[in-house]
Structures are given as C-alpha cells and as structure tokens.
Design a protein around this motif. Structure first.
Motif, PDB file in Angstrom:
ATOM      1  N   LEU A 231      13.946  92.715  36.435  1.00 38.55           N
ATOM      2  CA  LEU A 231      14.284  92.568  37.846  1.00 38.55           C
ATOM      3  C   LEU A 231      15.197  93.681  38.328  1.00 38.55           C
ATOM      4  O   LEU A 231      15.942  94.286  37.555  1.00 38.55           O
ATOM      5  N   ASN A 232      15.129  93.935  39.616  1.00 37.77           N
ATOM      6  CA  ASN A 232      16.000  94.905  40.266  1.00 37.77           C
ATOM      7  C   ASN A 232      17.457  94.443  40.157  1.00 37.77           C
ATOM      8  O   ASN A 232      17.759  93.254  40.169  1.00 37.77           O
ATOM      9  N   SER A 233      18.389  95.402  40.087  1.00 33.24           N
ATOM     10  CA  SER A 233      19.804  95.056  39.918  1.00 33.24           C
ATOM     11  C   SER A 233      20.343  94.284  41.128  1.00 33.24           C
ATOM     12  O   SER A 233      21.199  93.405  40.984  1.00 33.24           O
ATOM     13  N   MET A 234      19.831  94.576  42.321  1.00 34.59           N
ATOM     14  CA  MET A 234      20.272  93.858  43.523  1.00 34.59           C
ATOM     15  C   MET A 234      19.810  92.402  43.494  1.00 34.59           C
ATOM     16  O   MET A 234      20.531  91.492  43.902  1.00 34.59           O
ATOM     17  N   ILE A 235      18.595  92.185  42.982  1.00 40.35           N
ATOM     18  CA  ILE A 235      18.082  90.818  42.854  1.00 40.35           C
ATOM     19  C   ILE A 235      18.909  90.045  41.831  1.00 40.35           C
ATOM     20  O   ILE A 235      19.257  88.883  42.033  1.00 40.35           O
ATOM     21  N   LYS A 236      19.252  90.707  40.722  1.00 44.60           N
ATOM     22  CA  LYS A 236      20.078  90.066  39.696  1.00 44.60           C
ATOM     23  C   LYS A 236      21.443  89.678  40.253  1.00 44.60           C
ATOM     24  O   LYS A 236      21.941  88.577  39.999  1.00 44.60           O
ATOM     25  N   LEU A 237      22.038  90.585  41.021  1.00 39.59           N
ATOM     26  CA  LEU A 237      23.353  90.309  41.611  1.00 39.59           C
ATOM     27  C   LEU A 237      23.277  89.150  42.597  1.00 39.59           C
ATOM     28  O   LEU A 237      24.177  88.297  42.648  1.00 39.59           O
ATOM     29  N   SER A 238      22.190  89.098  43.375  1.00 41.98           N
ATOM     30  CA  SER A 238      22.009  88.011  44.339  1.00 41.98           C
ATOM     31  C   SER A 238      21.895  86.671  43.632  1.00 41.98           C
ATOM     32  O   SER A 238      22.525  85.686  44.024  1.00 41.98           O
ATOM     33  N   LEU A 239      21.080  86.607  42.556  1.00 41.23           N
ATOM     34  CA  LEU A 239      20.943  85.373  41.799  1.00 41.23           C
ATOM     35  C   LEU A 239      22.265  84.970  41.161  1.00 41.23           C
ATOM     36  O   LEU A 239      22.625  83.785  41.132  1.00 41.23           O
TER      37      LEU A 239
END
Length: 337
Positions: A231-239
């Motif tokens: 997954l993209n790092s921004m998606i990981k941070l959001s989760l």
C-alpha cells in the motif's frame, strides 16, 4: 436498466431516511412501530442481490430477526393497553419494550445476527447498518428505558464487543464487533444527555465512514489482504490514524467523547463501570494495532507483487479529514474547558 436500478436504490434510500424521522417523531408507540417497519422494508431491497448468495442470505437473516423484534414490540404494546394499565407493571413493560429495541439495534444479548449479516454486505450497506439503522431504536430507548437493565446491557456490550473481535480475520466482522463495543459507550450517553448521545453518534459515524470508504476503495475484506498488498504510505498513515482514533486512543479525536463519558461515570462514583469501559477499550486497541502491525511491519517483498495506488481525488479528500483526528483533540480540549 442500470439507471433504472440506481433510481430504485435512491428511492429506497429516501424511504429509509424518512422512516427514521417518522419513528423518532411519532407521539404514539404505534407510530414508532410503523416507522420501524417502513425502515425494515426499505433496507432489505438495498442489501439483497440476486447475483450474490451471501447478500441474499444476509437479507433473509435481517428480515427474520427484525420481524421477530417488530412482532415482539407490537405484541408488548397491545399487551400494555389491555393488561398493564396498573402502574405496578410498568417495570415489566419497560423490560419488554427495551428488549425489542436492543434486538433491533443488534445489542448484546441479541447480537448474534449482527456480525453474520455484515459478512454478506457491501461496505456501504455495512456503514448504514452500523450507523443509521441504530438511530430509531436508540432514540426510542432514550424515551423509555429501565436504568438497571440499561447498565447491565452497557457493560455486556463493551465486554462482548471487545472479546468477540479478538479472533476475527474478516474486517467486516471486526467492524461489527467494534460497533457493538461502541454501542455500549453510546448507550451510556442516554444516562447523561441526548446532546452527548448525538455528539458521540456523529463522531463515531464520521470515523466509521472513513474506514468503510477506505476499505471500499482498496477492495479490502480480510486482514491478510493488508499483509499481501503493497500500500501507498499515505494510505497506511490514514489507516493508522483512523484505527487508533476509532479505538479511542488519546490524543486522537475519538478519545474526546469517551473522555466526557469517563468523567461523568467517575463523578457519579461508577468506578467499576469506568474500569470495565477502559479495559475493554484497551482490548479493542489490541486488534486494531494487530491490523496496523500486519500493514506496516510485515513487509515481505516477495509477496507484494504490485503496488496499490489510488488515483481517486475523493480518497485523498477523505484523508484530509483524518488530520482532524490529530489536530481536533487540541481544539476540542480548549472548547471543553
């Protein structure tokens, strides 16, 4: 044909919205029952899908459980009018009515249908079932509730919701048990004020909407998919932010309504209930962190054949709201004091 189906769905969403308003604004128990029935009949066409056996099974289970709850609700109203005219039977009547409403909202000990039905639904329908479908029973419960019975149900909801999610690998079932746990917190706001009930409900709906939309965009249904996808790092941070906020970890915004409830329980010397609420929240954080752990740290590149990127601007717009969980707690503390 596709436009026709979409227009039908919009019609049922419209009926779903107004059936809740009918139920909570009625001045008689019969009007409340009619609103609940319209709500049931408008939600079943939304979740049923002839091409998906799980959706058809979920719609049938939902119809059966909600019909039983509605029949009990109607039966107790008629029973009250005929036999329970004396004030000494009011406690018994309140227990019966409350039991029907608890079954309607998927509360413990009538919760067994709730995780099984969410397993067969899309993320949009899961969101509606976990949020909007709880409004009518909860508002009706706030009108007429048995305090001692409510306290027992609150404690059981938090415990069962926390323990039931520990051994789940399905994200939809995990969100269902999370909803049961948060329902215990939400029911405790009935003892405090209706404004706090609406505030907690809106906050929970906001957080769960971000989670459901993220899982829908990523097409995620099981925890092991987070392990496999790159997954993209921004998606990981959001989760990461939204899971911890949903679990009620300070300084995220999800902690703020729980903080108000804890203050109220301590001021009213309900120390045992406060301890249970805090301990079950810690258990909830265990399986939230387990998901984050599999997403962040278990980085086996041989399994990650492709990188998942989302080119949807709506997804990044939703991620901006995740920053509210970081900054909102600071502003909310100033507002609270």
């Amino acid at each position: 044909m596709h436009l026709f189906n979409n227009s039908n769905k919009m019609f049922f969403y419209f009926i779903l919205f107004f059936s809740t308003l009918i139920s909570i604004s009625s001045n008689s128990w019969f009007g409340c029952w009619i609103g609940l029935e319209i709500n049931l009949l408008s939600f079943i066409p939304l979740i049923s899908n002839s091409n998906n056996l799980l959706s058809s099974e979920a719609s049938l289970k939902y119809f059966l459980t909600q019909s039983i709850a509605s029949i009990n609700f109607l039966f107790f109203i008629i029973f009250k009018m005929i036999f329970f005219k004396n004030f000494e039977f009011n406690n018994l009547f309140s227990l019966m009515i409350n039991s029907s409403l608890y079954m309607k909202m998927g509360s413990v000990p009538f919760h067994f249908w709730f995780p099984n039905i969410t397993e067969g639904l899309s993320w949009l329908n899961c969101f509606i079932l976990m949020t909007w479908q709880k409004i009518s029973p909860m508002i009706l419960l706030s009108y007429y509730f048995n305090k001692n019975f409510l306290i027992i149900i609150m404690i059981l909801n938090t415990i069962i919701g926390a323990i039931g999610g520990l051994n789940q690998t399905s994200l939809r079932k995990l969100m269902a048990f999370s909803s049961i746990n948060n329902l215990g917190w939400m029911l405790s706001t009935i003892l405090i004020s209706e404004n706090l009930l609406m505030f907690y409900f809106l906050m929970y709906s906001f957080l769960i909407s971000i989670m459901c939309f993220s899982f829908f965009m990523l097409n995620l249904y099981y925890i092991n998919q987070l392990f496999i996808f790159n997954l993209n790092s921004m998606i990981k941070l959001s989760l990461f932010i939204n899971f911890l906020s949903l679990g009620g970890l300070p300084p995220f915004i999800g902690f703020f309504p729980k903080w108000i409830i804890i203050n109220f329980l301590i001021l009213n010397k309900m120390f045992f209930m406060t301890l249970i609420f805090i301990m079950t929240s810690l258990i909830m954080l265990i399986f939230y962190i387990r998901i984050i752990y599999s997403n962040f740290l278990l980085n086996y590149f041989k399994l990650k054949w492709f990188k998942t990127n989302i080119n949807n601007h709506m997804f990044y717009f939703i991620n901006l709201f995740s920053l509210i969980s970081l900054l909102g707690m600071i502003f909310s503390t100033f507002f609270f004091f």
